[in-house]
Design an enzyme around this catalytic site. Structure first.
Site, PDB file in Angstrom:
ATOM      1  N   PRO A  48       8.112   0.849   5.327  1.00 23.22           N
ATOM      2  CA  PRO A  48       8.079  -0.606   5.158  1.00 23.22           C
ATOM      3  C   PRO A  48       8.333  -1.027   3.711  1.00 23.22           C
ATOM      4  O   PRO A  48       8.857  -2.127   3.465  1.00 23.22           O
ATOM      5  CB  PRO A  48       6.656  -0.981   5.595  1.00 23.22           C
ATOM      6  CG  PRO A  48       5.871   0.283   5.540  1.00 23.22           C
ATOM      7  CD  PRO A  48       6.846   1.391   5.792  1.00 23.22           C
ATOM      8  N   ASP A  49       8.002  -0.147   2.762  1.00 19.94           N
ATOM      9  CA  ASP A  49       8.300  -0.452   1.355  1.00 19.94           C
ATOM     10  C   ASP A  49       9.810  -0.549   1.149  1.00 19.94           C
ATOM     11  O   ASP A  49      10.308  -1.387   0.400  1.00 19.94           O
ATOM     12  CB  ASP A  49       7.685   0.610   0.423  1.00 19.94           C
ATOM     13  CG  ASP A  49       8.063   2.046   0.800  1.00 19.94           C
ATOM     14  OD1 ASP A  49       8.400   2.301   1.988  1.00 19.94           O
ATOM     15  OD2 ASP A  49       8.019   2.921  -0.086  1.00 19.94           O
ATOM     16  N   VAL A  54      -1.523  -2.221  -4.077  1.00 15.20           N
ATOM     17  CA  VAL A  54      -1.357  -3.315  -5.030  1.00 15.20           C
ATOM     18  C   VAL A  54      -1.440  -4.644  -4.278  1.00 15.20           C
ATOM     19  O   VAL A  54      -0.823  -4.802  -3.214  1.00 15.20           O
ATOM     20  CB  VAL A  54      -0.004  -3.185  -5.769  1.00 15.20           C
ATOM     21  CG1 VAL A  54       0.109  -4.226  -6.870  1.00 15.20           C
ATOM     22  CG2 VAL A  54       0.153  -1.785  -6.350  1.00 15.20           C
ATOM     23  N   CYS A  95       0.840  -1.183   0.000  1.00 16.16           N
ATOM     24  CA  CYS A  95       0.000   0.000   0.000  1.00 16.16           C
ATOM     25  C   CYS A  95       0.885   1.246   0.000  1.00 16.16           C
ATOM     26  O   CYS A  95       1.610   1.500   0.965  1.00 16.16           O
ATOM     27  CB  CYS A  95      -0.885  -0.065   1.239  1.00 16.16           C
ATOM     28  SG  CYS A  95      -1.861   1.389   1.426  1.00 16.16           S
ATOM     29  N   THR A 122       4.989   7.540  -5.132  1.00 18.73           N
ATOM     30  CA  THR A 122       4.562   8.915  -4.852  1.00 18.73           C
ATOM     31  C   THR A 122       5.819   9.747  -4.580  1.00 18.73           C
ATOM     32  O   THR A 122       5.944  10.884  -5.032  1.00 18.73           O
ATOM     33  CB  THR A 122       3.627   8.925  -3.629  1.00 18.73           C
ATOM     34  OG1 THR A 122       2.610   7.948  -3.847  1.00 18.73           O
ATOM     35  CG2 THR A 122       3.017  10.289  -3.423  1.00 18.73           C
ATOM     36  N   ASN A 142       1.285   5.598  -1.078  1.00 15.81           N
ATOM     37  CA  ASN A 142       0.473   6.805  -0.888  1.00 15.81           C
ATOM     38  C   ASN A 142      -0.484   7.049  -2.052  1.00 15.81           C
ATOM     39  O   ASN A 142      -1.461   7.769  -1.898  1.00 15.81           O
ATOM     40  CB  ASN A 142       1.366   8.029  -0.675  1.00 15.81           C
ATOM     41  CG  ASN A 142       1.909   8.075   0.744  1.00 15.81           C
ATOM     42  OD1 ASN A 142       1.208   8.471   1.661  1.00 15.81           O
ATOM     43  ND2 ASN A 142       3.140   7.612   0.931  1.00 15.81           N
ATOM     44  N   THR A 143      -0.209   6.451  -3.211  1.00 15.57           N
ATOM     45  CA  THR A 143      -1.101   6.631  -4.371  1.00 15.57           C
ATOM     46  C   THR A 143      -1.922   5.375  -4.636  1.00 15.57           C
ATOM     47  O   THR A 143      -3.147   5.437  -4.747  1.00 15.57           O
ATOM     48  CB  THR A 143      -0.276   6.992  -5.630  1.00 15.57           C
ATOM     49  OG1 THR A 143       0.559   8.113  -5.336  1.00 15.57           O
ATOM     50  CG2 THR A 143      -1.203   7.341  -6.797  1.00 15.57           C
TER      51      THR A 143
END
Ligand SMILES: Nc1ncnc2c1ncn2[C@@H]1O[C@H](COP(=O)(O)OP(=O)(O)O)[C@@H](O)[C@H]1O
Ligand SMILES: CC(C)(COP(=O)(O)O)[C@@H](O)C(=O)NCCC(=O)O
Ligand SMILES: [K+]
Length: 258
Positions: free
Chosen positions: A108-109, A13, A7, A132, A9-10
């Site tokens: 976390p990404d 998936v 997840c 983003t 900010n835009t």
């Protein structure tokens, strides 16, 4: 089956895994108001369209938007009868902990990218992730995320120009052939496309110089392929890197509890 959720900010998936391969990926806009029931109706409809009858029993989530995690947890509890692993939470262990300043919580990404990049390439990697924000994630020899760079994202920059300047229209990113634009749209496209090309080149060069060893540069995110047309910016493009990292983190946590 495993469901990995990235997840941003835009966009949010979802990737559904069958053993070691991604069976399908679906994308929706990120909206913290979306309920568990809404996610499920959307997801189950898309699965039906593809003829997939999935028995989802494991879910891993990376979310750069803390507020959406609540409803994603409800989704897991209500429809998949499981507790998701949420990257960045204490109960989610990482194969290699990040080495950053005390109290810092890396996105976390970025932790997922580091786990994925280390598994695929070993250490000494820079991941350039076009979301983003445009992130540069540095992965050390032992696989630790050790920091990086956060720059405004490409679409954010285009949007900021439009918002801030009365006479500038909204423009979509594309690769202009020429640097010298002869109309307003071409000028904006040039500024953003060639500007970001310079940013990527410059920052990766400086990261490598500071790091002091050869590094692999991996591009990920929807716009990586567009920028790869410009110059030799990346050694590889891996669109699934964040999802793959989530899978690596899932496997690590599963192995730890057996
Ligand atoms: N292939 C593409 N072409 C143009 N814009 C894209 C493409 N892929 C992603 N984007 C845009 O890039 C931005 C970031 O996308 P995304 O990777 O989904 O970000 P995040 O992970 O932060 O949610 C969004 O504005 C999205 O619309
Ligand atoms: C930099 C980010 C906003 C990028 O997120 P995204 O563009 O994918 O939505 C995210 O990684 C984040 O919120 N990071 C927290 C701060 C840090 O990583 O140091
Ligand atoms: K992202």
């Amino acid at each position: 089956m495993l469901l990995t959720i990235d997840c941003g900010n835009t966009n949010t998936v979802f990737s559904l895994w069958e053993h070691d391969v991604i069976l399908q990926t679906w994308r929706t806009s990120t909206d913290h108001r979306r309920t568990a029931d809404q996610y499920y109706v959307w997801l189950s409809t898309l699965m039906q369209v593809r003829g997939i009858t999935a028995d989802i029993r494991n879910v891993v989530i990376s979310s750069t938007v803390p507020r959406v995690v609540f409803n994603l947890r409800v989704l897991c509890d209500r429809y998949f009868d499981c507790r998701p692993l949420v990257v960045g939470k204490p109960e989610c262990r990482l194969p290699v902990p990040p080495r950053v300043e005390e109290g810092v919580r890396p996105g976390p990404d970025r932790l997922a990218n580091a786990a994925g990049a280390f598994q695929r390439h070993g250490g000494h990697v820079v991941v350039v992730d076009f979301g983003t924000a445009t992130n540069f994630d540095v992965v050390a020899e032992d696989g630790a995320y050790v920091g990086g760079v956060i720059a405004p994202g490409v679409n954010l920059s285009l949007e900021a120009l439009h918002q801030g300047a009365a006479a500038l229209p909204h423009v979509d990113i594309s690769r202009p052939e020429r640097v010298i634009g002869t109309n307003t749209v071409a000028c904006i496209q040039s500024g953003v496309f060639w500007g970001y090309t310079g940013l990527i080149e410059g920052i990766t060069q400086r990261i490598k110089a500071e790091y002091g060893r050869p590094m692999k540069v991996i591009g990920t995110g929807g716009l990586a392929a567009l920028f790869a047309q410009a110059e030799d910016l990346f050694d590889e493009i891996e669109d699934d890197l964040t999802m793959y990292g989530l899978r690596v983190i899932h496997d690590y946590n599963t192995a730890m509890t057996i």
